[in-house]
Design a protein around this motif. Structure first.
Motif, PDB file in Angstrom:
ATOM      1  N   SER A 263      28.657 -29.525  51.265  1.00  0.00           N
ATOM      2  CA  SER A 263      28.157 -29.115  52.500  1.00  0.00           C
ATOM      3  C   SER A 263      27.258 -29.919  53.370  1.00  0.00           C
ATOM      4  CB  SER A 263      27.316 -27.873  52.155  1.00  0.00           C
ATOM      5  OG  SER A 263      26.208 -28.260  51.363  1.00  0.00           O
TER       6      SER A 263
ATOM      7  N   LYS B 153      30.384 -10.855  42.908  1.00  0.00           N
ATOM      8  CA  LYS B 153      28.833 -10.874  43.441  1.00  0.00           C
ATOM      9  C   LYS B 153      28.324  -9.554  43.691  1.00  0.00           C
ATOM     10  CE  LYS B 153      29.831 -14.858  46.532  1.00  0.00           C
ATOM     11  NZ  LYS B 153      29.794 -15.361  47.894  1.00  0.00           N
TER      12      LYS B 153
ATOM     13  N   GLU C 199      21.780 -25.532  54.396  1.00  0.00           N
ATOM     14  CA  GLU C 199      21.241 -24.399  54.417  1.00  0.00           C
ATOM     15  C   GLU C 199      22.215 -23.015  54.227  1.00  0.00           C
ATOM     16  OE1 GLU C 199      18.884 -24.266  57.885  1.00  0.00           O
ATOM     17  OE2 GLU C 199      17.425 -25.598  56.901  1.00  0.00           O
ATOM     18  N   SER C 200      23.433 -23.211  54.779  1.00  0.00           N
ATOM     19  CA  SER C 200      24.272 -22.075  54.855  1.00  0.00           C
ATOM     20  C   SER C 200      24.734 -22.109  53.520  1.00  0.00           C
ATOM     21  CB  SER C 200      25.477 -22.579  55.781  1.00  0.00           C
ATOM     22  OG  SER C 200      26.442 -21.488  55.521  1.00  0.00           O
ATOM     23  N   MET C 201      24.908 -23.254  52.852  1.00  0.00           N
ATOM     24  CA  MET C 201      25.553 -23.008  51.482  1.00  0.00           C
ATOM     25  C   MET C 201      24.886 -22.313  50.555  1.00  0.00           C
ATOM     26  SD  MET C 201      28.020 -23.458  49.181  1.00  0.00           S
ATOM     27  CE  MET C 201      29.329 -24.628  50.163  1.00  0.00           C
TER      28      MET C 201
ATOM     29  N   ASN D 234      25.452 -17.907  42.398  1.00  0.00           N
ATOM     30  CA  ASN D 234      26.277 -17.269  41.524  1.00  0.00           C
ATOM     31  C   ASN D 234      27.275 -18.248  40.564  1.00  0.00           C
ATOM     32  OD1 ASN D 234      26.140 -14.736  42.530  1.00  0.00           O
ATOM     33  ND2 ASN D 234      27.282 -15.338  44.295  1.00  0.00           N
TER      34      ASN D 234
ATOM     35  N   ARG E 215      22.099 -20.352  51.083  1.00  0.00           N
ATOM     36  CA  ARG E 215      22.100 -19.002  51.545  1.00  0.00           C
ATOM     37  C   ARG E 215      23.303 -17.989  51.384  1.00  0.00           C
ATOM     38  NH1 ARG E 215      19.288 -20.236  57.616  1.00  0.00           N
ATOM     39  NH2 ARG E 215      17.345 -20.806  56.646  1.00  0.00           N
ATOM     40  N   SER E 216      24.243 -18.687  51.185  1.00  0.00           N
ATOM     41  CA  SER E 216      25.470 -17.884  51.001  1.00  0.00           C
ATOM     42  C   SER E 216      25.488 -17.311  49.627  1.00  0.00           C
ATOM     43  CB  SER E 216      26.830 -18.667  51.196  1.00  0.00           C
ATOM     44  OG  SER E 216      26.830 -19.752  49.982  1.00  0.00           O
ATOM     45  N   SER E 217      24.914 -17.888  48.649  1.00  0.00           N
ATOM     46  CA  SER E 217      24.771 -17.452  47.139  1.00  0.00           C
ATOM     47  C   SER E 217      25.722 -17.960  46.469  1.00  0.00           C
ATOM     48  CB  SER E 217      24.540 -15.821  47.190  1.00  0.00           C
ATOM     49  OG  SER E 217      25.982 -15.319  47.444  1.00  0.00           O
ATOM     50  N   GLN E 218      26.751 -18.797  47.137  1.00  0.00           N
ATOM     51  CA  GLN E 218      27.703 -19.315  46.333  1.00  0.00           C
ATOM     52  C   GLN E 218      27.121 -20.216  45.162  1.00  0.00           C
ATOM     53  OE1 GLN E 218      31.562 -20.728  48.496  1.00  0.00           O
ATOM     54  NE2 GLN E 218      30.218 -20.339  50.118  1.00  0.00           N
TER      55      GLN E 218
END
Length: 275
Positions: free
Chosen positions: A18, A65, A28-30, A38, A32-35
């Motif tokens: 990312s 999720k 930041e997107s990665m 998880n 925040r995505s919770s991937q």
């Protein structure tokens, strides 16, 4: 290689890909995505399943999720990261008439006994600005346990928290490059904190957890290294040779077994296990 170690390899690959493709916004997107987190959720679920916990009683299911179980504590209702719900304990929905939520007349779909018998594990990470955010982390961690234990004094509650030894270098990330800060996280501070709230007995304060795990990871290595003992941390120069707390007591490898043993000391463990 243990399942958690494989998950950490994927964690590293995903966050670094990312960065290479999206720089700061991509990282930041990665996150925040919770991937990423998880992956750690699934590591916890995997260990529980390996010890015989019923797959269909884990929420969210392994690999999923949603749906999360929203439990009503003393202060608030909140989705919990990983729950193992009990069989042979009936849900008894009720209207919340306690604490500061009483005036809202919210509905608790589970009731006291079902919630109290649920095994709850929260999973979190902090990948940047650890020194600046440590106080907020500690306060939030206190509050989460307090909220649940004030309502459910016998609840078995776990906490799994991941921190890196070296944070990703912000200036390099801006250029879509992967590099690490030379400064090390104050791991002794984090071990000391989680050790102080670990191992709750029924007569201990509500802010404590029955079992805490602190995942101390060096992502700067080609293959991320999860430390497993104080001796390993000392030999790597992460903590001082005089540091007295044994980090292994916060280790991940025995986390699932430990927390199930604690549950077994309070409730019927068969209510969580595969039939």
């Amino acid at each position: 290689m243990a399942f958690i170690d494989n998950q950490l390899v994927t964690f590293k690959n995903m966050i670094e890909e990312s960065i290479k493709t999206g720089g700061v916004k991509g990282k930041e997107s990665m996150i925040r995505s919770s991937q990423l987190i998880n992956l750690i959720h699934d590591a916890v679920k995997y260990e529980l399943i390996q010890l015989g916990v019923a797959r269909n009683q884990i929420f969210p299911r392994f690999g999923d999720k949603k749906p999360e179980i929203k439990l009503a504590g003393f202060l608030k209702q909140k989705d919990q990261d990983v729950c193992v719900v009990p069989s042979n304990v009936r849900k008894q929905p009720l209207i919340i008439d306690w604490g500061p939520m009483a005036f809202q007349r919210k509905r608790d779909p589970y009731g006291y006994e079902y919630s109290n018998n649920t095994l709850v594990i929260n999973v979190r990470s902090q990948m940047s600005s650890l020194a600046k955010n440590s106080d907020t982390l500690f306060e939030r961690t206190f509050a989460e346990a307090h909220n649940l234990h004030m309502r459910y004094s016998h609840m078995v509650l776990g906490e799994v928290y991941l921190i890196p030894i070296h944070e990703y270098d912000d200036e390099a990330v801006k250029k879509n490059q992967v590099a690490f800060k030379k400064h090390q996280t104050d791991v002794e501070k984090y071990i000391s904190f989680f050790n102080s709230i670990n191992g709750r007995n029924l007569d201990d304060p509500a802010y404590m957890y029955e079992r805490c795990t602190l995942l101390v990871v060096d992502f700067s290595k080609p293959q991320p290294r999860l430390f497993r003992s104080s001796d390993e941390l000392k030999r790597a120069g992460v903590i001082s040779s005089s540091f007295e707390i044994e980090y292994a007591t916060l280790g991940f490898d025995n986390f699932a077994r430990d927390i199930l043993n604690i549950y077994d000391s309070r409730y019927d463990i068969n209510n969580l296990m595969e039939k």
